[in-house]
Motif scaffolding. Sequence first.
Motif, PDB file in Angstrom:
ATOM      1  N   THR A   1      22.912  31.786  59.966  1.00  0.00           N
ATOM      2  CA  THR A   1      22.501  30.836  58.921  1.00  0.00           C
ATOM      3  C   THR A   1      21.235  30.083  59.309  1.00  0.00           C
ATOM      4  O   THR A   1      21.016  28.969  58.849  1.00  0.00           O
ATOM      5  N   VAL A   2      20.411  30.688  60.149  1.00  0.00           N
ATOM      6  CA  VAL A   2      19.214  29.997  60.637  1.00  0.00           C
ATOM      7  C   VAL A   2      18.073  30.090  59.622  1.00  0.00           C
ATOM      8  O   VAL A   2      18.071  30.987  58.766  1.00  0.00           O
ATOM      9  N   PRO A   3      17.088  29.184  59.704  1.00  0.00           N
ATOM     10  CA  PRO A   3      15.903  29.299  58.828  1.00  0.00           C
ATOM     11  C   PRO A   3      15.135  30.580  59.127  1.00  0.00           C
ATOM     12  O   PRO A   3      15.246  31.156  60.222  1.00  0.00           O
ATOM     13  N   PHE A   4      14.335  31.013  58.162  1.00  0.00           N
ATOM     14  CA  PHE A   4      13.568  32.242  58.332  1.00  0.00           C
ATOM     15  C   PHE A   4      12.635  32.167  59.540  1.00  0.00           C
ATOM     16  O   PHE A   4      12.414  33.169  60.226  1.00  0.00           O
ATOM     17  N   SER A   5      12.132  30.985  59.832  1.00  0.00           N
ATOM     18  CA  SER A   5      11.219  30.821  60.969  1.00  0.00           C
ATOM     19  C   SER A   5      11.906  31.123  62.307  1.00  0.00           C
ATOM     20  O   SER A   5      11.240  31.467  63.291  1.00  0.00           O
ATOM     21  N   ALA A   6      13.237  30.989  62.359  1.00  0.00           N
ATOM     22  CA  ALA A   6      13.991  31.255  63.589  1.00  0.00           C
ATOM     23  C   ALA A   6      14.762  32.565  63.517  1.00  0.00           C
ATOM     24  O   ALA A   6      15.493  32.915  64.456  1.00  0.00           O
ATOM     25  N   HIS A   7      14.595  33.292  62.437  1.00  0.00           N
ATOM     26  CA  HIS A   7      15.409  34.480  62.165  1.00  0.00           C
ATOM     27  C   HIS A   7      15.249  35.560  63.235  1.00  0.00           C
ATOM     28  O   HIS A   7      16.227  35.980  63.878  1.00  0.00           O
ATOM     29  N   GLU A   8      14.026  36.008  63.441  1.00  0.00           N
ATOM     30  CA  GLU A   8      13.805  37.110  64.375  1.00  0.00           C
ATOM     31  C   GLU A   8      14.218  36.734  65.791  1.00  0.00           C
ATOM     32  O   GLU A   8      14.886  37.527  66.491  1.00  0.00           O
ATOM     33  N   ALA A   9      13.846  35.552  66.243  1.00  0.00           N
ATOM     34  CA  ALA A   9      14.181  35.133  67.612  1.00  0.00           C
ATOM     35  C   ALA A   9      15.688  35.066  67.815  1.00  0.00           C
ATOM     36  O   ALA A   9      16.212  35.487  68.859  1.00  0.00           O
ATOM     37  N   THR A  10      16.398  34.560  66.829  1.00  0.00           N
ATOM     38  CA  THR A  10      17.856  34.458  66.933  1.00  0.00           C
ATOM     39  C   THR A  10      18.489  35.842  66.989  1.00  0.00           C
ATOM     40  O   THR A  10      19.395  36.097  67.794  1.00  0.00           O
ATOM     41  N   LEU A  11      18.028  36.741  66.148  1.00  0.00           N
ATOM     42  CA  LEU A  11      18.583  38.100  66.132  1.00  0.00           C
ATOM     43  C   LEU A  11      18.345  38.811  67.462  1.00  0.00           C
ATOM     44  O   LEU A  11      19.240  39.491  67.977  1.00  0.00           O
ATOM     45  N   ARG A  12      17.166  38.661  68.003  1.00  0.00           N
ATOM     46  CA  ARG A  12      16.877  39.320  69.282  1.00  0.00           C
ATOM     47  C   ARG A  12      17.721  38.715  70.411  1.00  0.00           C
ATOM     48  O   ARG A  12      18.110  39.428  71.353  1.00  0.00           O
ATOM     49  N   GLU A  13      18.006  37.430  70.314  1.00  0.00           N
ATOM     50  CA  GLU A  13      18.828  36.778  71.326  1.00  0.00           C
ATOM     51  C   GLU A  13      20.267  37.295  71.304  1.00  0.00           C
ATOM     52  O   GLU A  13      20.892  37.486  72.351  1.00  0.00           O
ATOM     53  N   ILE A  14      20.789  37.531  70.114  1.00  0.00           N
ATOM     54  CA  ILE A  14      22.194  37.938  70.013  1.00  0.00           C
ATOM     55  C   ILE A  14      22.386  39.448  70.040  1.00  0.00           C
ATOM     56  O   ILE A  14      23.516  39.926  70.173  1.00  0.00           O
ATOM     57  N   ALA A  15      21.300  40.199  69.929  1.00  0.00           N
ATOM     58  CA  ALA A  15      21.400  41.666  69.836  1.00  0.00           C
ATOM     59  C   ALA A  15      22.275  42.296  70.923  1.00  0.00           C
ATOM     60  O   ALA A  15      23.066  43.205  70.621  1.00  0.00           O
ATOM     61  N   PRO A  16      22.192  41.849  72.174  1.00  0.00           N
ATOM     62  CA  PRO A  16      23.035  42.485  73.204  1.00  0.00           C
ATOM     63  C   PRO A  16      24.527  42.216  73.034  1.00  0.00           C
ATOM     64  O   PRO A  16      25.343  42.856  73.703  1.00  0.00           O
ATOM     65  N   HIS A  17      24.887  41.290  72.151  1.00  0.00           N
ATOM     66  CA  HIS A  17      26.275  40.838  72.064  1.00  0.00           C
ATOM     67  C   HIS A  17      26.974  41.216  70.750  1.00  0.00           C
ATOM     68  O   HIS A  17      28.136  40.823  70.553  1.00  0.00           O
ATOM     69  N   VAL A  18      26.305  41.957  69.876  1.00  0.00           N
ATOM     70  CA  VAL A  18      26.901  42.215  68.556  1.00  0.00           C
ATOM     71  C   VAL A  18      27.100  43.702  68.254  1.00  0.00           C
ATOM     72  O   VAL A  18      27.433  44.060  67.123  1.00  0.00           O
ATOM     73  N   ALA A  19      26.935  44.556  69.239  1.00  0.00           N
ATOM     74  CA  ALA A  19      27.150  45.993  69.015  1.00  0.00           C
ATOM     75  C   ALA A  19      28.580  46.228  68.515  1.00  0.00           C
ATOM     76  O   ALA A  19      29.540  45.712  69.076  1.00  0.00           O
ATOM     77  N   GLY A  20      28.701  46.980  67.433  1.00  0.00           N
ATOM     78  CA  GLY A  20      30.001  47.304  66.871  1.00  0.00           C
ATOM     79  C   GLY A  20      30.629  46.191  66.056  1.00  0.00           C
ATOM     80  O   GLY A  20      31.755  46.346  65.570  1.00  0.00           O
ATOM     81  N   LYS A  21      29.923  45.086  65.883  1.00  0.00           N
ATOM     82  CA  LYS A  21      30.474  43.948  65.143  1.00  0.00           C
ATOM     83  C   LYS A  21      29.886  43.869  63.735  1.00  0.00           C
ATOM     84  O   LYS A  21      28.949  44.585  63.382  1.00  0.00           O
TER      85      LYS A  21
END
Length: 221
Positions: free
Chosen positions: A74-94
Amino acid sequence: MNSFENTSEVIAVLGGTGNLGSAIARRLAMAGRNVIIGSRTAESAENAAQALSHNARGMANADAARGADIVIVTVPFSAHEATLREIAPHVAGKLVVDTTVPLVPPKVMRVQLPKEGSAAQRAQAILGEGVSIVSGFHNVAAHKLITDEEIDCDVLIFGDEKAARERIVALAELMGMRGIHAGALANSAAAEALTSVLIFINKTYSADGAGIRLTRLHTAE
């Protein structure tokens, strides 16, 4: 057992200290769901969780994503890409639910979709095919959702997998809204763009959080 029934399922709301995130987290927690509030710092998330109570927990975004079954971004668009890259290692299969609207200040009343076609498609490109992406909750006013009022607004849910959409349609209903299957993830562009239109309508007609309501619907997809 679907997502509506599974109260042991852990749902992380990233950006859960913001307006939309805190509203979604509150509605889910009050409905008895197991909620983690995620934020850039664990301290901010913990403070928000304590204020919410209802047994919510607070963690930094990456830790929240790691510990969840469903992750709602639910982050603003300005933080969207950075947040996704931060969580990418933790959301496989979710299952990841993206609520992001590509608003680019100061012209938030003008549609400005990203080159991928939509924020949701950008999320899929960043997180990869091993993550199930659903998008929704673009057109509901956060200041309405944070209250105990009935929400006079439908929620369009997009995703390439019907079963994944179904889980989030059920969560929308749990939060007091009517979730609507709205087709493929690419269709998310329509709802993301509509947010800028609604902002314009709110200003033009002095509306207090205009939403959308679909008529003449009889059966689900």
